[in-house]
Design a protein around this motif. Structure first.
Motif, PDB file in Angstrom:
ATOM      1  N   ALA A  13       5.599 -11.346   0.989  1.00  0.00           N
ATOM      2  CA  ALA A  13       4.295 -11.397   1.659  1.00  0.00           C
ATOM      3  C   ALA A  13       3.304 -12.234   0.873  1.00  0.00           C
ATOM      4  N   MET A  14       3.357 -12.105  -0.458  1.00  0.00           N
ATOM      5  CA  MET A  14       2.427 -12.863  -1.290  1.00  0.00           C
ATOM      6  C   MET A  14       2.671 -14.370  -1.170  1.00  0.00           C
ATOM      7  N   ALA A  52      -1.254 -14.708   6.227  1.00  0.00           N
ATOM      8  CA  ALA A  52      -2.161 -13.661   5.789  1.00  0.00           C
ATOM      9  C   ALA A  52      -3.059 -13.190   6.930  1.00  0.00           C
ATOM     10  N   VAL A  53      -3.271 -11.838   6.951  1.00  0.00           N
ATOM     11  CA  VAL A  53      -4.138 -11.248   7.968  1.00  0.00           C
ATOM     12  C   VAL A  53      -5.570 -11.289   7.447  1.00  0.00           C
ATOM     13  N   GLU A  54      -6.431 -11.822   8.253  1.00  0.00           N
ATOM     14  CA  GLU A  54      -7.831 -11.840   7.864  1.00  0.00           C
ATOM     15  C   GLU A  54      -8.395 -10.429   7.993  1.00  0.00           C
ATOM     16  N   PRO A  55      -9.164  -9.992   7.031  1.00  0.00           N
ATOM     17  CA  PRO A  55      -9.745  -8.647   7.120  1.00  0.00           C
ATOM     18  C   PRO A  55     -10.525  -8.465   8.412  1.00  0.00           C
ATOM     19  N   PHE A  56     -10.401  -7.276   8.990  1.00  0.00           N
ATOM     20  CA  PHE A  56     -11.122  -6.979  10.229  1.00  0.00           C
ATOM     21  C   PHE A  56     -11.477  -5.504  10.246  1.00  0.00           C
ATOM     22  N   VAL A  57     -12.391  -5.153  11.137  1.00  0.00           N
ATOM     23  CA  VAL A  57     -12.844  -3.768  11.266  1.00  0.00           C
ATOM     24  C   VAL A  57     -11.925  -3.052  12.251  1.00  0.00           C
ATOM     25  N   LEU A  58     -11.359  -1.909  11.800  1.00  0.00           N
ATOM     26  CA  LEU A  58     -10.419  -1.155  12.622  1.00  0.00           C
ATOM     27  C   LEU A  58     -11.118  -0.493  13.801  1.00  0.00           C
ATOM     28  N   PHE A 115      -2.022  10.416   9.020  1.00  0.00           N
ATOM     29  CA  PHE A 115      -3.424  10.027   8.864  1.00  0.00           C
ATOM     30  C   PHE A 115      -3.961  10.396   7.489  1.00  0.00           C
ATOM     31  N   GLY A 116      -3.485  11.496   6.954  1.00  0.00           N
ATOM     32  CA  GLY A 116      -3.937  11.905   5.631  1.00  0.00           C
ATOM     33  C   GLY A 116      -3.445  10.991   4.536  1.00  0.00           C
ATOM     34  N   ALA A 117      -2.268  10.332   4.750  1.00  0.00           N
ATOM     35  CA  ALA A 117      -1.713   9.451   3.727  1.00  0.00           C
ATOM     36  C   ALA A 117      -2.288   8.047   3.781  1.00  0.00           C
ATOM     37  N   LEU A 118      -2.848   7.644   4.939  1.00  0.00           N
ATOM     38  CA  LEU A 118      -3.366   6.277   5.086  1.00  0.00           C
ATOM     39  C   LEU A 118      -4.628   6.075   4.264  1.00  0.00           C
ATOM     40  N   PRO A 119      -4.751   4.917   3.620  1.00  0.00           N
ATOM     41  CA  PRO A 119      -5.939   4.649   2.797  1.00  0.00           C
ATOM     42  C   PRO A 119      -7.096   4.052   3.587  1.00  0.00           C
ATOM     43  N   PHE A 120      -7.036   4.114   4.914  1.00  0.00           N
ATOM     44  CA  PHE A 120      -8.124   3.564   5.724  1.00  0.00           C
ATOM     45  C   PHE A 120      -8.358   4.456   6.932  1.00  0.00           C
ATOM     46  N   ARG A 121      -9.518   4.361   7.515  1.00  0.00           N
ATOM     47  CA  ARG A 121      -9.929   5.110   8.693  1.00  0.00           C
ATOM     48  C   ARG A 121     -10.508   4.150   9.727  1.00  0.00           C
ATOM     49  N   ILE A 122     -10.683   4.627  10.980  1.00  0.00           N
ATOM     50  CA  ILE A 122     -11.320   3.827  12.021  1.00  0.00           C
ATOM     51  C   ILE A 122     -12.741   3.496  11.570  1.00  0.00           C
ATOM     52  N   GLY A 123     -13.061   2.211  11.695  1.00  0.00           N
ATOM     53  CA  GLY A 123     -14.368   1.736  11.238  1.00  0.00           C
ATOM     54  C   GLY A 123     -14.320   1.108   9.880  1.00  0.00           C
ATOM     55  N   ASP A 124     -13.209   1.306   9.126  1.00  0.00           N
ATOM     56  CA  ASP A 124     -13.053   0.660   7.826  1.00  0.00           C
ATOM     57  C   ASP A 124     -12.595  -0.781   8.018  1.00  0.00           C
ATOM     58  N   ASP A 163      -4.663  -6.829   3.852  1.00  0.00           N
ATOM     59  CA  ASP A 163      -3.250  -6.780   3.453  1.00  0.00           C
ATOM     60  C   ASP A 163      -3.020  -5.769   2.334  1.00  0.00           C
ATOM     61  N   GLU A 164      -3.950  -5.677   1.379  1.00  0.00           N
ATOM     62  CA  GLU A 164      -3.779  -4.748   0.263  1.00  0.00           C
ATOM     63  C   GLU A 164      -3.733  -3.305   0.754  1.00  0.00           C
ATOM     64  N   LYS A 165      -4.605  -2.977   1.719  1.00  0.00           N
ATOM     65  CA  LYS A 165      -4.606  -1.617   2.258  1.00  0.00           C
ATOM     66  C   LYS A 165      -3.334  -1.350   3.062  1.00  0.00           C
ATOM     67  N   GLY A 166      -2.789  -2.382   3.729  1.00  0.00           N
ATOM     68  CA  GLY A 166      -1.543  -2.209   4.458  1.00  0.00           C
ATOM     69  C   GLY A 166      -0.384  -1.901   3.521  1.00  0.00           C
ATOM     70  N   ALA A 167      -0.324  -2.636   2.385  1.00  0.00           N
ATOM     71  CA  ALA A 167       0.737  -2.369   1.406  1.00  0.00           C
ATOM     72  C   ALA A 167       0.590  -0.981   0.802  1.00  0.00           C
ATOM     73  N   ALA A 168      -0.663  -0.569   0.516  1.00  0.00           N
ATOM     74  CA  ALA A 168      -0.897   0.768  -0.024  1.00  0.00           C
ATOM     75  C   ALA A 168      -0.494   1.841   0.981  1.00  0.00           C
ATOM     76  N   ALA A 169      -0.697   1.580   2.266  1.00  0.00           N
ATOM     77  CA  ALA A 169      -0.307   2.546   3.299  1.00  0.00           C
ATOM     78  C   ALA A 169       1.203   2.718   3.338  1.00  0.00           C
TER      79      ALA A 169
END
Length: 781
Positions: free
Chosen positions: A36-37, A44-50, A67-76, A80-86
């Protein structure tokens, strides 16, 4: 744009098959992230608001877990970094074997493939281990019904099961794990075991020995080659731990005979191709023997060098013995401890002269610092109350550390009999160099005891006794016992309770309530019985750490119930004093127990003296009994036990000695080989009525059962008994003694000490009854 985002994420989606070990997942994920790197400049995915998060593929897992394991919420803001962390977080839950993330018009779609759930765990061919215990242990590590299946955990469980079989000498054991998919994404896990035969030690060789024979050295070992009893002892099963212990025993054997430079050069353990036979070869170098020429003290001895010298067990002019050196250092350490030096060190140093074979022992003492005890703790007592242990301690808090009192405390706790192991740990108090904490670490053991006994004879046929007791009822340290005797001639019910700390000073209180019926053995078919009921209370006062004096009082009512016929002596007593007699006996006793073990004694002296004096009501008499036992260790394997017991009774105040208080002899606990209670005077009607004097002499020589190694819980013994009972009008003569000799088996069984004996009278008279085979559970002699 949505297409390019989805394509980007597809390049980083990890996909793991069922057989992929979990240990490989981090490397796969890292490789995917590396791709991916490299692709980031193009895909690369451009950052966007969920705007939303959707989950697909769930069957049993709860959406909240994702949902508890995901590092992001609706509105965040998604990146790509948050996707890999998820991805990492979702895989870490252990619930999924595949996880993907797709992006569709500012919506993240989490697509999961759940791991199968374990439907059942079964074992096939399991014999050596308990299935329920294995099932529970596997569940604790993640392999259990209702848990997500993890192939890596199943593989580790298979390897651990194999390792457990190796510890039991089953080297040919094979374990195959079968995973069977079933409906609704579940799997059955089956461990199929082929245990094979136990690998046994076929040969043990010692090379390099010249002074001592190989058979002598192997006699010190616990491990043995196959024998007729190794099915029970299992000493022919190889264990590295047991071999190491035997090698230490071998070293001690040489070091205690002057071979100061003895070494075990190497040990080879070979197993046959069929994994059924094990051969052990031990290579040793004996060196030369050394004689002690002098013992010298160096270091600080608190100005009490003469006191320390008096403790030296090493004797110049004799061969160097490691055990006497160790004993001396132990005594020195205890002496330091008696003065408060808890961390004293005594280092023995040897100065050898190889040319002359002489050695000088130098004892270097370092007292370190003096400390006092801040706190005494008790640990490991899951059932017994703390106070039961604490009240046995002679080392007190906030007082100077005293090694002798601590050892005495440990011995007193051990003598309670409630624990299989008692150790004392000393720990420094952080930040205070002159303080220590003492912890009594105990291991609880069952304190209930079942007593059974039986005898066979032409008179009683089969006689049975049954008793049950609890030495530590409800963890209070109190004793409660219940005894029933179902003999044809002697039946009784006894309930006893003992409070060892009736007072805070350690005075004990015992209460007995009993109901007994007795039909003395006779040869003419008399029909009568004695019925005795009553109770007693007695107190025990400790006069020293080893001596206890008992005193008490009781009440007894004895009724002579006559049937068709009655022995003449009982008839005359009944005519003179009536068929019911009340007594008020006072009791006085003393006991000292110096045996190393109550169950399997090998050394020490035991003594007890009891006196019963009736001072009121219908009887006036004195009845005394004295017993002494001496256990002598002849060697590591052989023990000699000696026992002597004497009884004497006398009537006072113009009253005869009560016939129902007579002593009886013969049988268990007396002179084996003779029928129970058949020795002594015989009434004119032919009944055995006992006497007011008795003497028992017993000797037992214990040897290990061949093939059992040094197991002291299972021993053979030969015995020689002698004794008799005399009436009040008879002259006490040693020429009247009966004697018997025989052999037997002693075993500390799960329900108590068991003795089986077979004897033959070697001195008997015409009227004696013989009982050759006897056994008992729960008594020593």
């Amino acid at each position: 744009m949505a297409f390019s985002r989805a394509l980007l994420l597809s390049t980083v989606r990890p996909s793991l098959s069922l057989a992929t070990p979990s240990a490989l997942r981090p490397s796969i994920l890292a490789a995917a992230l590396a791709v991916a790197m490299h692709a980031a400049p193009v895909w690369a995915v451009e950052p966007f608001v969920l705007k939303d998060i959707r989950v697909e593929g769930l069957q049993r897992a709860d959406a909240g877990t994702i949902f508890g394991a995901l590092p992001f919420r609706i509105g965040d803001t998604y990146s790509d970094e948050k996707g890999a962390a998820a991805l990492r977080a979702l895989f870490a839950t252990g619930l999924f074997k595949d996880v993907r993330l797709d992006v569709d018009n500012d919506v993240v779609v989490v697509i999961v493939e759940e791991r199968p759930i374990i439907s059942s765990v079964t074992f096939v061919g399991l014999k050596e281990f308990d299935k329920d215990a294995l099932t529970k242990s596997l569940k604790d590590v993640g392999i259990g019904e209702g848990q997500p299946f993890d192939r890596a955990l199943a593989d580790r469980a298979e390897q651990e099961l194999k390792r457990q079989y190796l510890t039991r000498s089953l080297y040919g054991a094979e374990v195959v794990t079968t995973i069977t998919p079933v409906e609704r994404n579940r799997v059955n896990v089956t461990f199929t075991v082929s245990e094979g035969e136990v690998a046994k030690i076929s040969d043990i060789r010692i090379t390099g020995n010249k002074v001592f024979s190989e058979s002598t050295l192997l006699g010190q070992f616990e491990l043995t080659t196959g024998g007729w009893l190794t099915w029970y002892t299992k000493t022919d099963r190889y264990s590295r731990t047991k071999l190491n212990a035997d090698l230490e025993t071998l070293r001690a054997y040489y070091l205690n005979r002057g071979y100061l430079e003895f070494t075990v050069d190497s040990t080879q353990v070979a197993i046959s191709p069929d994994k059924q036979n094990i051969s052990i070869t031990i290579n040793v170098t004996e060196g030369q023997p050394y004689t002690v020429t002098a013992v010298r003290l160096e270091g600080e001895y608190l100005g009490k060098e003469d006191d320390f010298k008096a403790l030296v067990a090493i004797k110049p002019g004799e061969a160097y013995r490691a055990e006497t050196v160790a004993e001396t250092t132990r005594r020195f350490t205890e002496m330091y401890g008696a003065f408060g030096y808890a961390f004293a060190r005594v280092e023995p140093r040897t100065e050898i002269d190889r040319a002359t074979g002489r050695v000088e022992v130098v004892l270097v003492g370092e007292p370190s610092r003096r400390v006092y005890v801040r706190r005494v703790n008790v640990a490991g007592n899951t059932r017994t109350r703390d106070e039961v242990v604490r009240r046995e301690f002679r080392q007190f808090e906030s007082s100077w550390y005293d090694g002798r009192r601590i050892k005495l405390s440990r011995d007193r706790v051990d003598r309670l009999g409630y624990f299989s192991e008692v150790t004392i740990d000393t720990a420094e108090v952080p930040g205070a160099q002159d303080q220590v904490d003492i912890t009594a670490q105990v291991v609880e053991k069952p304190t209930g005891n079942l007593q059974l006994g039986a005898g066979f004879s032409s008179a009683e046929k089969v006689s049975l006794t049954f008793g049950i007791r609890q030495d530590n009822i409800f963890g209070s340290g109190n004793y409660l016992g219940f005894e029933v005797n179902t003999s044809r001639y002697n039946r009784n019910i006894v309930v006893s309770t003992v409070d060892p700390y009736f007072t805070v000073d350690g005075i004990s209180r015992a209460i007995d309530v009993f109901y007994r019926t007795a039909r003395p053995i006779n040869s003419q078919g008399e029909d009568y019985k004695l019925v005795t009921q009553g109770g007693a209370i007695r107190f025990g006062v400790p006069f020293s750490e080893f001596d206890t004096v008992f005193f008490g009082a009781g009440w007894e009512r004895t009724q002579i119930e006559a049937g068709v016929s009655i022995p003449n002596s009982y008839f005359l007593y009944r005519e003179a004093f009536g068929d019911t007699t009340d007594s008020l006996p006072l009791t006085l006793g003393w006991q000292r127990d110096g045996r190393d073990s109550a169950l399997v004694p090998t050394s020490g002296l035991y003594q007890r003296l009891n006196a019963e004096w009736s001072v009121a009501l219908d009887t006036r008499y004195l009845r005394t009994n004295y017993q002494i036992q001496q256990w002598i260790p002849l060697s590591k394997k052989y023990t000699l036990g000696l026992n002597a017991e004497a009884g004497w009774g006398k009537g006072f105040g113009g009253r005869p000695y009560p016939i129902f208080k007579n002593f009886y002899g013969g049988g268990l606990g007396s002179v084996r080989g003779f029928d129970q209670s058949s020795l002594g005077p015989i009434d004119v009607t032919g009944a055995y009525i006992g006497g007011n004097r008795k003497l028992n002499l017993n000797a037992e020589f214990y040897v290990p059962v061949p093939g059992s190694g040094n197991d002291r819980t299972l021993r053979l013994f030969g015995y020689l008994d002698a004794g008799n009972v005399w009436g009040e009008d008879e002259k006490l003569s040693l020429g009247d003694l009966r004697a018997a000799a025989g052999i037997g088996l002693s075993w500390v069984s799960p329900v108590g000490p068991l003795k089986i004996s077979y004897g033959q009278p070697v001195r008997k008279f015409a009227q004696d009854r013989i009982q050759k085979l006897q056994f008992q559970i729960g008594t020593a002699f």
